[in-house]
Structures are given as structure tokens and as C-alpha cells.
Design an enzyme around this catalytic site. Structure first.
Site, PDB file in Angstrom:
ATOM      1  N   GLY A   1      -0.289   4.828  -1.323  1.00 37.02           N
ATOM      2  CA  GLY A   1      -1.428   5.518  -0.720  1.00 37.02           C
ATOM      3  C   GLY A   1      -0.980   6.712   0.105  1.00 37.02           C
ATOM      4  O   GLY A   1       0.199   7.067   0.152  1.00 37.02           O
TER       5      GLY A   1
ATOM      6  N   LYS B   1     -10.680  -3.347  11.160  1.00 44.08           N
ATOM      7  CA  LYS B   1      -9.564  -2.802  11.956  1.00 44.08           C
ATOM      8  C   LYS B   1      -9.497  -3.475  13.329  1.00 44.08           C
ATOM      9  O   LYS B   1      -8.427  -3.826  13.803  1.00 44.08           O
ATOM     10  CB  LYS B   1      -9.711  -1.280  12.093  1.00 44.08           C
ATOM     11  CG  LYS B   1      -9.320  -0.529  10.838  1.00 44.08           C
ATOM     12  CD  LYS B   1      -7.819  -0.623  10.600  1.00 44.08           C
ATOM     13  CE  LYS B   1      -7.461  -0.551   9.154  1.00 44.08           C
ATOM     14  NZ  LYS B   1      -6.046  -0.822   8.878  1.00 44.08           N
TER      15      LYS B   1
ATOM     16  N   TYR C   1     -15.126  -0.988   7.688  1.00 51.67           N
ATOM     17  CA  TYR C   1     -13.716  -0.630   7.910  1.00 51.67           C
ATOM     18  C   TYR C   1     -13.350  -0.858   9.385  1.00 51.67           C
ATOM     19  O   TYR C   1     -12.330  -1.471   9.698  1.00 51.67           O
ATOM     20  CB  TYR C   1     -13.528   0.831   7.513  1.00 51.67           C
ATOM     21  CG  TYR C   1     -12.158   1.414   7.746  1.00 51.67           C
ATOM     22  CD1 TYR C   1     -11.030   0.928   7.089  1.00 51.67           C
ATOM     23  CD2 TYR C   1     -11.986   2.507   8.608  1.00 51.67           C
ATOM     24  CE1 TYR C   1      -9.778   1.500   7.289  1.00 51.67           C
ATOM     25  CE2 TYR C   1     -10.751   3.085   8.808  1.00 51.67           C
ATOM     26  CZ  TYR C   1      -9.644   2.579   8.149  1.00 51.67           C
ATOM     27  OH  TYR C   1      -8.409   3.156   8.341  1.00 51.67           O
TER      28      TYR C   1
ATOM     29  N   GLY D   1       0.818  -1.220   0.000  1.00 52.41           N
ATOM     30  CA  GLY D   1       0.000   0.000   0.000  1.00 52.41           C
ATOM     31  C   GLY D   1       0.845   1.261   0.000  1.00 52.41           C
ATOM     32  O   GLY D   1       0.412   2.319   0.473  1.00 52.41           O
TER      33      GLY D   1
ATOM     34  N   ASP E   1       2.462  -1.832  -4.253  1.00 45.36           N
ATOM     35  CA  ASP E   1       1.057  -1.403  -4.219  1.00 45.36           C
ATOM     36  C   ASP E   1       0.370  -2.073  -5.403  1.00 45.36           C
ATOM     37  O   ASP E   1       1.014  -2.535  -6.344  1.00 45.36           O
ATOM     38  CB  ASP E   1       0.965   0.126  -4.346  1.00 45.36           C
ATOM     39  CG  ASP E   1      -0.377   0.683  -3.868  1.00 45.36           C
ATOM     40  OD1 ASP E   1      -0.406   1.330  -2.804  1.00 45.36           O
ATOM     41  OD2 ASP E   1      -1.406   0.472  -4.558  1.00 45.36           O
TER      42      ASP E   1
HETATM   43  P1  NAD Z   1      -4.958   4.875   1.024  1.00 46.62           P
HETATM   44  O1  NAD Z   1      -6.320   4.493   0.572  1.00 46.62           O
HETATM   45  O2  NAD Z   1      -4.457   6.243   0.739  1.00 46.62           O
HETATM   46  O3  NAD Z   1      -3.887   3.864   0.477  1.00 46.62           O
HETATM   47  C1  NAD Z   1      -4.092   2.474   0.513  1.00 46.62           C
HETATM   48  C2  NAD Z   1      -3.288   1.876  -0.607  1.00 46.62           C
HETATM   49  O4  NAD Z   1      -3.568   0.482  -0.612  1.00 46.62           O
HETATM   50  C3  NAD Z   1      -3.663   2.424  -1.986  1.00 46.62           C
HETATM   51  O5  NAD Z   1      -2.520   2.971  -2.622  1.00 46.62           O
HETATM   52  C4  NAD Z   1      -4.208   1.218  -2.721  1.00 46.62           C
HETATM   53  O6  NAD Z   1      -3.859   1.174  -4.092  1.00 46.62           O
HETATM   54  C5  NAD Z   1      -3.549   0.079  -1.962  1.00 46.62           C
HETATM   55  N1  NAD Z   1      -4.278  -1.172  -2.121  1.00 46.62           N
HETATM   56  C6  NAD Z   1      -5.622  -1.371  -2.140  1.00 46.62           C
HETATM   57  N2  NAD Z   1      -5.886  -2.666  -2.361  1.00 46.62           N
HETATM   58  C7  NAD Z   1      -4.698  -3.297  -2.479  1.00 46.62           C
HETATM   59  C8  NAD Z   1      -4.311  -4.634  -2.706  1.00 46.62           C
HETATM   60  N3  NAD Z   1      -5.226  -5.601  -2.884  1.00 46.62           N
HETATM   61  N4  NAD Z   1      -3.002  -4.933  -2.754  1.00 46.62           N
HETATM   62  C9  NAD Z   1      -2.065  -3.969  -2.584  1.00 46.62           C
HETATM   63  N5  NAD Z   1      -2.367  -2.669  -2.381  1.00 46.62           N
HETATM   64  C10 NAD Z   1      -3.679  -2.352  -2.328  1.00 46.62           C
HETATM   65  O7  NAD Z   1      -4.920   4.585   2.603  1.00 46.62           O
HETATM   66  P2  NAD Z   1      -3.858   5.164   3.620  1.00 46.62           P
HETATM   67  O8  NAD Z   1      -4.424   6.399   4.188  1.00 46.62           O
HETATM   68  O9  NAD Z   1      -2.515   5.193   2.998  1.00 46.62           O
HETATM   69  O10 NAD Z   1      -3.937   4.033   4.749  1.00 46.62           O
HETATM   70  C11 NAD Z   1      -2.850   3.162   5.003  1.00 46.62           C
HETATM   71  C12 NAD Z   1      -3.097   2.450   6.307  1.00 46.62           C
HETATM   72  O11 NAD Z   1      -3.207   3.397   7.358  1.00 46.62           O
HETATM   73  C13 NAD Z   1      -4.407   1.645   6.323  1.00 46.62           C
HETATM   74  O12 NAD Z   1      -4.226   0.480   7.083  1.00 46.62           O
HETATM   75  C14 NAD Z   1      -5.355   2.558   7.042  1.00 46.62           C
HETATM   76  O13 NAD Z   1      -6.385   1.856   7.684  1.00 46.62           O
HETATM   77  C15 NAD Z   1      -4.434   3.213   8.042  1.00 46.62           C
HETATM   78  N6  NAD Z   1      -4.961   4.478   8.525  1.00 46.62           N
HETATM   79  C16 NAD Z   1      -4.948   5.574   7.728  1.00 46.62           C
HETATM   80  C17 NAD Z   1      -5.474   6.769   8.218  1.00 46.62           C
HETATM   81  C18 NAD Z   1      -5.496   8.027   7.389  1.00 46.62           C
HETATM   82  O14 NAD Z   1      -6.043   9.047   7.862  1.00 46.62           O
HETATM   83  N7  NAD Z   1      -4.918   8.032   6.188  1.00 46.62           N
HETATM   84  C19 NAD Z   1      -5.988   6.827   9.521  1.00 46.62           C
HETATM   85  C20 NAD Z   1      -6.012   5.663  10.278  1.00 46.62           C
HETATM   86  C21 NAD Z   1      -5.464   4.494   9.785  1.00 46.62           C
HETATM   87  C1  AKB Z   2     -10.723   7.209   7.474  1.00 43.92           C
HETATM   88  O1  AKB Z   2     -11.301   8.305   7.616  1.00 43.92           O
HETATM   89  O2  AKB Z   2     -11.269   6.184   7.067  1.00 43.92           O
HETATM   90  C2  AKB Z   2      -9.277   7.142   7.891  1.00 43.92           C
HETATM   91  C3  AKB Z   2      -9.171   6.685   9.288  1.00 43.92           C
HETATM   92  C4  AKB Z   2      -9.356   7.637  10.394  1.00 43.92           C
HETATM   93  O3  AKB Z   2      -8.954   5.518   9.525  1.00 43.92           O
HETATM   94  N1  AKB Z   2      -8.683   8.425   7.671  1.00 43.92           N
END
Ligand code: NAD
Ligand code: AKB
Length: 319
Positions: free
Chosen positions: A6, A138, A134, A3, A29
């Protein structure tokens, strides 16, 4: 790193490379090759054979598993979210077990639900009955990571990230995305229509703090960790109205409108207002560096540079 293309992967990959050597961090990714993330491989984390081949070819000894479908997208595609978030995670956990590798896998404020205690802050260990797909993935992920540590001795570690804010990569379909989008619209159009109500308070964090926290947890002495997975970490809490007021200190003409999206509002209303991060502070020394004024000043400056928009007075205007 899975990922890696992302929002939460794009910046940690270079940070880890600066620390451990450029060629020692492989970004992967589902997305087609991303030149800025080289070395990079296109990889589906739901395909265990492909994961195993890539891990073996590169001698992987640590996994940062960031591939996921976030909250709002997960409500639109719940089965796909289940497949990516659960099958992807169990595949990486198995690989970590086979390879005796360490694994960082993030949870989220979404792992809590409407029954979770909120005041004065949501505790580290408390009721977790999330109502979004989601959130369900989690909380299950937190338990699986604990299970792999207890049962197989895998060095699993993780934090519950708040909503992450960054000027580098756009957010990927979450409920907290407004807190990034608002900066783009403030700089380009001077106004923004928010999909959450003005009083919706959530935990948020600036990306540099999230990256530093991730690295600090992964480098922490294992003997000090009582929780290991799913540490609450916190930096700031605000509502859309408070964020807009902070932006107005730099851009006085900025206007915020509201058109509430019931689906995302319901998700946000089920999440904590403020996390108690004392376990992370005590067990591995977590401390944030960015509060709301510092976040807003830096975001407007850096995003302004990226979009070639000058913010009059820059960070000084807020003082
Ligand atoms: P994002 O959606 O920006 O990125 C996720 C990435 O996963 C994408 O680039 C997508 O192409 C890739 N992906 C999707 N399906 C896939 C697959 N089958 N194989 C490989 N890659 C795949 O999400 P993010 O914000 O970068 O989140 C990353 C992690 O952080 C996640 O576990 C998310 O739950 C956690 N998280 C993020 C936030 C936030 O605010 N961004 C908050 C809490 C937790
Ligand atoms: C979302 O809004 O889904 C994420 C998170 C807080 O896990 N940014």
C-alpha cells in the site's frame, strides 16, 4: 510487514531493509506478488493460521502492521473495513503476544471526531468520538494496542499519521488522497478538480518524515515512552487552496477547480485542523523536516522525473 504493497508500506519496506538487512524484512500483502518488494509473500491478515505459519517460518520478532481499509473506502464497505481493520489487528496483536514480538501499528487523524477540541491544536489526550467506520476502527485499535501492552507486556508502539503524501505509491482510498492526486494532475494536465472544499484544513506529512518518525519511535528507549501508542505527530497543515498556491510557485498556469464530494467532505470536517505533537517531541524527540514549500518542491521534482515531465526551474522557481 503487512499491507506492504500500500501507500504507507511501499517505501518503509526498503527503508527498513537498508537499516536492518535486506533479507530481514519480509513484505506481505493481500495483493499478488510484487517483484519490487521481494522478499514478499501474499498473505491475508484476517487469516490467523496463515499469519502464524508465515511468522514462524521467518522467525518474525517485529511486526509493522499496515494492512487496512482507509476512510473513504471504509464508508463504502463498512463491514469489510471492520473485518480487515479489527480482525487483522487482533490477529497480529495475538501473534506478537505469542512470539514476544514488537508491533508498530499506525493510527490516524481519523481517530478524532466532531466533538474533539480543535483550537489552537488537538491535544494528545482528548475526546475521541469519530463518526466514520475507519475512525471507529482506529480508536479501537489504539485502545487494543494499549491493552496488549498493559495486560501482556507486548511492545506495541504507534503514531497518528496525518494525510501522507508520496510520489512512489498511489493512495489507497482515503479522504486526504486529493493532496497526492493534485500533483499528478498538475504535472500532466495543468489542472485538478478537488473533492474537498477550498478551506478544508488538515494535517499532512511528506512520506520521508513519516518513515523516519516510524523508525525513530520503534528504536526509542522504551523507558522514555509514556504514551507508546497513538502519538500525535505533525509536520504541516494546509487547505486545498493553499496547496494549489504553493504548486503555482512552480507551475504558474496551474488551475484548481472544486467539485465537493459530500461524503469525503463530511469526514474531513470531523477531523482535526492541527495536531499538538508535543508528547512525541518530548518523549522520543519527534521533529519534522519537510514543511509545505519543501514538500511541494520535492514532490514536483521527483514526480516530474517519474512521469518524465520537466518542471521549469525545478525547486529554484519557488525561491
Ligand atoms: P493503503 O490502502 O494504501 O494500503 C493498505 C494495504 O493493505 C493495501 O496494499 C491492501 O492490499 C492491504 N490489505 C487490505 N486488506 C488486507 C488483508 N486482508 N490482508 C493483508 N493486506 C490487506 O493504505 P496505507 O495508506 O498504506 O495505510 C497503511 C496504514 O497507515 C493503515 O493502518 C492506515 O490507517 C495508516 N494511515 C495511513 C495514512 C495515509 O495518509 N496513507 C494516514 C493515516 C494512517
Ligand atoms: C485517509 O484519508 O483515510 C487517510 C488517513 C488520514 O488516515 N489518509
Amino acid at each position: 510487514m503487512t499491507g506492504a504493497a500500500g501507500q504507507a508500506g511501499t517505501e518503509p519496506a526498503p527503508a527498513l531493509r537498508a537499516r536492518y538487512g535486506h533479507g530481514n524484512v519480509l513484505a506481505s500483502d493481500l495483493k499478488p506478488p510484487v517483484p519490487e518488494l521481494e522478499p514478499y509473500v501474499q498473505l491475508d491478515c484476517t487469516d490467523p493460521a496463515a499469519l502464524g505459519r508465515v511468522a514462524a517460518a521467518h522467525g518474525a520478532n517485529t511486526f509493522y502492521h499496515l494492512a487496512a481499509i482507509l476512510s473513504a473506502r471504509a464508508e463504502q464497505q463498512p463491514l469489510q473495513a471492520y473485518q480487515v481493520n479489527m480482525t487483522g489487528l487482533i490477529n497480529v496483536l495475538e501473534l506478537a503476544r505469542e512470539r514476544r514480538a514488537a508491533l508498530f501499528t499506525p493510527s490516524s487523524i481519523a481517530a478524532f471526531g466532531p466533538d474533539t477540541p480543535r483550537e489552537p491544536a488537538t491535544p494528545q489526550d482528548t475526546i475521541q468520538r469519530p463518526t466514520s467506520m475507519y475512525g471507529v476502527t482506529k480508536v479501537a485499535g489504539e485502545l487494543l494496542a494499549d491493552y496488549y501492552h498493559q495486560r501482556f507486556g507486548v511492545d506495541t508502539r504507534g503514531v497518528r499519521y496525518p494525510g501522507l503524501i508520496s510520489y512512489v505509491a498511489p493512495p489507497g482510498g482515503g479522504t486526504t488522497d486529493y493532496a497526492v492526486d493534485i500533483f499528478y494532475h498538475a504535472l500532466r494536465e495543468g489542472e485538478y478538480t478537488c473533492f474537498l472544499g477550498e478551506g478544508t484544513q488538515l494535517d499532512m506529512m511528506y512520506m520521508p518524515d513519516a518513515i523516519r518518525g516510524t523508525i525513530e519511535l520503534m528504536e526509542a528507549d522504551a523507558g522514555q515512552l509514556r504514551h507508546r501508542n497513538a502519538f500525535n505527530i505533525a509536520a504541516m497543515q494546509f487547505t486545498p487552496a493553499q496547496l494549489a498556491a504553493a504548486i503555482r510557485k512552480h507551475l504558474p498556469e496551474f488551475r484548481l477547480h472544486y467539485r465537493v464530494d459530500p461524503m469525503r467532505q463530511a469526514i474531513a470536517d470531523s477531523w482535526p485542523r492541527r495536531l499538538d505533537d508535543s508528547a512525541a517531541r518530548e518523549e522520543w524527540g519527534w521533529a519534522p523536516r519537510y514543511d509545505l514549500p519543501a514538500l511541494v518542491a520535492d514532490m514536483l521534482e521527483k514526480l516530474g522525473e517519474k512521469l518524465a515531465v520537466t518542471v521549469k526551474g525545478g525547486a529554484d522557481a519557488a525561491r
